[in-house]
Design an enzyme around this catalytic site. Structure first.
Site, mmCIF file in Angstrom:
data_model
loop_
_atom_site.group_PDB
_atom_site.id
_atom_site.type_symbol
_atom_site.label_atom_id
_atom_site.label_comp_id
_atom_site.label_asym_id
_atom_site.label_seq_id
_atom_site.Cartn_x
_atom_site.Cartn_y
_atom_site.Cartn_z
ATOM 1 N N ASP A 177 2.779 16.106 11.738
ATOM 2 C CA ASP A 177 3.127 15.929 10.293
ATOM 3 C C ASP A 177 1.840 15.926 9.351
ATOM 4 O O ASP A 177 1.578 15.217 8.645
ATOM 5 C CB ASP A 177 3.960 14.627 10.152
ATOM 6 C CG ASP A 177 4.832 14.684 8.989
ATOM 7 O OD1 ASP A 177 5.043 15.769 8.215
ATOM 8 O OD2 ASP A 177 5.161 13.494 8.530
ATOM 9 N N GLY A 227 6.840 4.546 4.067
ATOM 10 C CA GLY A 227 7.319 5.645 4.432
ATOM 11 C C GLY A 227 8.624 5.741 4.908
ATOM 12 O O GLY A 227 9.416 4.884 4.552
ATOM 13 N N GLY A 228 8.945 6.794 5.862
ATOM 14 C CA GLY A 228 10.366 6.764 6.336
ATOM 15 C C GLY A 228 10.629 5.610 7.172
ATOM 16 O O GLY A 228 11.884 5.306 7.286
ATOM 17 N N VAL A 277 3.703 -0.599 4.424
ATOM 18 C CA VAL A 277 2.258 -1.067 4.544
ATOM 19 C C VAL A 277 1.944 -1.885 3.646
ATOM 20 O O VAL A 277 1.961 -1.453 2.402
ATOM 21 C CB VAL A 277 1.462 0.066 4.895
ATOM 22 C CG1 VAL A 277 0.083 0.058 5.103
ATOM 23 C CG2 VAL A 277 2.246 1.086 5.903
ATOM 24 N N LEU A 305 0.656 -1.311 -0.010
ATOM 25 C CA LEU A 305 -0.105 -0.019 0.099
ATOM 26 C C LEU A 305 0.953 1.349 -0.038
ATOM 27 O O LEU A 305 0.655 2.272 -0.620
ATOM 28 C CB LEU A 305 -0.764 -0.018 1.233
ATOM 29 C CG LEU A 305 -2.169 -0.918 1.214
ATOM 30 C CD1 LEU A 305 -2.772 -1.024 2.666
ATOM 31 C CD2 LEU A 305 -2.997 -0.192 0.236
HETATM 32 N N1 LIG Z 1 -4.350 2.003 7.457
HETATM 33 C C1 LIG Z 1 -3.724 1.973 6.441
HETATM 34 N N2 LIG Z 1 -4.457 1.594 5.016
HETATM 35 C C2 LIG Z 1 -4.059 1.966 3.616
HETATM 36 N N3 LIG Z 1 -2.688 2.486 3.415
HETATM 37 C C3 LIG Z 1 -2.222 2.806 4.418
HETATM 38 C C4 LIG Z 1 -2.577 2.609 5.686
HETATM 39 N N4 LIG Z 1 -1.477 3.125 6.499
HETATM 40 C C5 LIG Z 1 -0.736 3.656 5.893
HETATM 41 N N5 LIG Z 1 -0.929 3.453 4.457
HETATM 42 C C6 LIG Z 1 -0.062 3.878 3.342
HETATM 43 O O1 LIG Z 1 1.237 3.639 3.594
HETATM 44 C C7 LIG Z 1 1.990 4.860 3.533
HETATM 45 C C8 LIG Z 1 3.026 4.794 4.580
HETATM 46 O O2 LIG Z 1 2.317 4.946 6.045
HETATM 47 P P1 LIG Z 1 2.669 5.683 7.223
HETATM 48 O O3 LIG Z 1 2.732 7.111 6.641
HETATM 49 O O4 LIG Z 1 1.905 5.453 8.530
HETATM 50 O O5 LIG Z 1 4.290 5.073 7.307
HETATM 51 P P2 LIG Z 1 5.701 5.813 7.845
HETATM 52 O O6 LIG Z 1 6.704 5.006 7.410
HETATM 53 O O7 LIG Z 1 5.222 6.233 9.153
HETATM 54 O O8 LIG Z 1 5.524 6.994 7.001
HETATM 55 P P3 LIG Z 1 6.297 8.708 6.880
HETATM 56 O O9 LIG Z 1 7.581 8.553 6.147
HETATM 57 O O10 LIG Z 1 5.133 9.273 6.381
HETATM 58 O O11 LIG Z 1 6.334 8.731 8.440
HETATM 59 C C9 LIG Z 1 0.690 5.925 3.551
HETATM 60 O O12 LIG Z 1 1.293 7.310 2.960
HETATM 61 C C10 LIG Z 1 -0.330 5.200 3.046
HETATM 62 O O13 LIG Z 1 -0.190 5.320 1.803
#
Ligand SMILES: Nc1ncnc2c1ncn2[C@@H]1O[C@H](COP(=O)(O)OP(=O)(O)OP(=O)(O)O)[C@@H](O)[C@H]1O
Length: 606
Positions: A171, A47-48, A52, A44
């Site tokens: 953020d 991110g950093g 997902v 899906l």
């Molecule tokens: N519950 C969800 N359902 C569908 N897609 C999701 C969900 N949670 C996250 N995603 C997808 O996965 C991506 C990364 O998730 P998230 O932002 O939680 O991760 P992160 O590693 O913390 O990212 P960031 O670098 O933005 O901090 C999101 O931008 C979104 O596209």
């Protein structure tokens, strides 16, 4: 993304390649705690911190499992490798803690299960749909005014709920707002994800606010959408989420923000400077009125000010259609919020206080002023000279010395010097040098050898400097740094070594900072801003700090505030900002036993 400036995480969040566990294969089936078993499906997002994936349930939940969401056929599974930078010291990702409080509240997806499997921390949560960035991107980089207004309304209510639980998101950006899964009842519902940068703004147990601070070297968030306060390293509070939301809305509507496109090491500084210099009018030039009003409201919020969420929501009422059922985004949460607030106040809308004159802090108009600081003291002789040309310095100084006065501060404006001399310095002798350098190292080292320490410092725009060094100070050791940007990192390092800032000056856009051991302070902080940081100064004053050094460039004002080791009998301190040298004001202050303690000339308002 059209350029590289959308994601610029704090250093903590930037995992080196491979460190996020990308080398370790993800498990094909997931089963944690008493969860059902899920089979890994398509990706899906990434991110950093984490990755997902869609998970498909391939076993029935145990009968005793009453976890909400346990029956879901499709879930989102977030993986974080155990060595990810997002994991805190005890192991589990910091985000888990935040979800413990926020999971399932209005606009936040529910977390069904959390646990560890093989090398990964795994969070199983509600499956959501596309992000607002995806929607904007798939719609030829545009979004209708009605859609953005609905997003505004619902997002404000989500932030209100999150804030009411004690957290700021930290953020807010189009990528972190997700819609429900397409084709489901929730496809028009808005969610806010990625709680990895969320912080507490108050302790929900005691109700106490987290302490205000500014750490100009700390940046958390995303450069494009970060609030100016976040750029400047101030403790996050509710206003920051709303400011980022304002930028998010303008981005979705206009497709671009005025500070996009900066590159390089200095990017954060340039973006922040541009944000400060962009008035709400020009930011929202092509947007309907409510967007400008929203921006204006949020950039004027104070650190601990409770945002008027209901009023913010009501700004957008005129744009969205009257029937909530046919809106492009659900606004249920907002309707509930307005209803509650309306009930409490006995009516639906809050009164409009727009006619009250509010100081506009971001106008894009540079202004340069004298900043003068006055301390209460026992009556003493003090003298000032200003508009002093190089050739006349010696004359004023030797006359002062003859009368038993030493230089206590110096400043520069238009390559002319200002000189404060008084009988209250406690010095036993003094030397000074006017040099074409900023600063002249050899001369300073020679004087250090003779037990003179830098006690006053000024730089002119043409690069020359006036350095005053004195004997009879309490200093035990000194060090200085000249740098092209405000050297907070260096100051922070010096604080740890027992030094405190005792003098500071600028020359054009360069800074010189002097630190001393045994400076007579027990603590010190910095306030740095593109305008005079009144709010920060007042907060610091309330905690016992007083301004002990000032300097300003064409862009920024820096104030050093310290807590003295020995409290003075009278702690009164006043500051003035004037476009001309404050000669008349100084006399009025003297009449009240307030004496000039620090003075500088530079950019103070925008
Ligand atoms: N519950 C969800 N359902 C569908 N897609 C999701 C969900 N949670 C996250 N995603 C997808 O996965 C991506 C990364 O998730 P998230 O932002 O939680 O991760 P992160 O590693 O913390 O990212 P960031 O670098 O933005 O901090 C999101 O931008 C979104 O596209």
């Amino acid at each position: 993304m059209d350029d590289g400036d959308s994601v610029a995480r704090s250093a903590d969040k930037d995992a080196p390649p491979g460190d996020d566990g990308s080398s370790t294969p993800l498990p094909e089936t997931i089963q944690i705690g008493n969860s059902p078993t899920y089979k890994l499906d398509r990706k899906l997002g990434k991110g950093g911190f984490g990755q997902v994936y869609v998970g498909r349930r391939i076993s029935t939940p145990s009968l005793s499992d009453r976890t909400p969401g346990a029956n879901a056929l499709e879930v989102a599974i977030k993986f974080e490798h155990r060595t990810s930078k997002g994991c805190c010291s005890y192991g589990a990702p910091y985000e888990w803690q935040v979800y413990n409080t926020l999971s399932g509240i209005h606009g936040v997806p529910r977390v069904h299960y959390k646990g560890k499997q093989s090398e990964y921390y795994i969070m199983i949560m509600d499956m959501l749909g596309p992000s607002l960035w995806d929607v904007w991107n798939n719609n030829s980089h545009s979004m209708s005014v009605e859609m953005v207004a609905c997003i505004a309304i619902e997002a404000i209510s989500i932030l209100e709920k999150m804030h009411s639980k004690g957290y700021v998101h930290g953020d807010v950006k189009p990528e972190n707002f997700l819609l429900g899964p397409p084709g489901t009842l929730q496809e028009k519902k808005l969610f806010l994800v990625d709680l990895g940068l969320a912080t507490k703004w108050k302790d929900t147990g005691t109700g106490e606010l987290v302490e205000y601070d500014q750490r100009p070297d700390v940046f958390r968030g995303t450069v494009r959408y970060a609030s100016v306060h976040a750029h400047l390293g101030r403790t996050g509070s509710r206003r920051d989420d709303l400011e980022s939301l304002a930028y998010t809305l303008v981005f979705l509507l206009r497709g671009r923000l005025p500070w996009q496109g900066y590159q390089g090491e200095n990017k954060g500084f340039l973006v922040c400077k541009k944000k400060m210099a962009t008035s709400p009018e020009s930011l929202c030039y092509f947007c309907p009125q409510p967007f400008r009003q929203f921006v204006e409201y949020v950039v004027n919020l104070k650190f601990d000010e409770e945002p008027n969420y209901a009023k913010c929501i009501s700004l957008f009422d005129g744009i969205v259609g009257p029937n909530p059922d046919i809106r492009p985004i659900n606004t249920d949460g907002a309707q509930k919020l307005i209803y509650q607030v309306g009930q409490k106040r006995g009516r639906l809308m809050m009164e409009d206080d727009d006619d009250q004159p509010k100081k506009k802090i971001r106008m894009g108009m540079p202004a340069t002023q004298w900043v003068s600081v006055y301390n209460a003291r026992r009556p003493m002789k003090q003298r000032y000279h200003y508009n002093v040309a190089d050739g006349r310095l010696a004359q004023h100084i030797s006359k002062g010395n003859e009368d038993g006065l030493f230089i206590s501060s110096v400043a520069s404006c238009s390559n002319l010097w200002a000189l404060i001399m008084d009988a209250g310095t406690g010095f036993t002798s003094q030397v000074y040098e006017l040099s074409p350098y900023f600063l002249h190292k050899e001369w300073i080292m020679e004087q250090w050898e003779k037990n003179f320490y830098i006690t006053a410092l000024a730089g002119a725009n043409n690069g020359s400097s006036l350095v005053v060094m004195s004997r009879g100070t309490q200093y035990a050791q000194q060090s200085y740094k000249v740098s092209d940007s405000f050297p907070f990192k260096w100051i922070n390092k010096k604080w740890k070594e027992g030094f405190y800032v005792t003098a500071m000056a600028t020359s054009g856009s360069r800074w010189a900072v002097v630190v001393s051991r045994n400076a007579g302070f027990v603590d010190q902080v910095v306030e740095l801003d593109f305008l005079y940081p009144s709010e920060g100064v007042h907060r610091r004053w309330d905690s016992g700090y007083r301004i002990t050094a000032t300097a300003a460039t064409w862009d920024q004002t820096a104030l050093i505030l310290s807590i003295p080791r020995r409290k003075p009998a009278d702690e009164t301190q006043e500051t003035l900002r004037t476009s001309a040298f404050p000669s008349q004001h100084v006399k009025e202050k003297w009449a009240k036993n307030l004496y000039l303690a620090s003075i500088c000339y530079g950019r103070t308002v925008s």
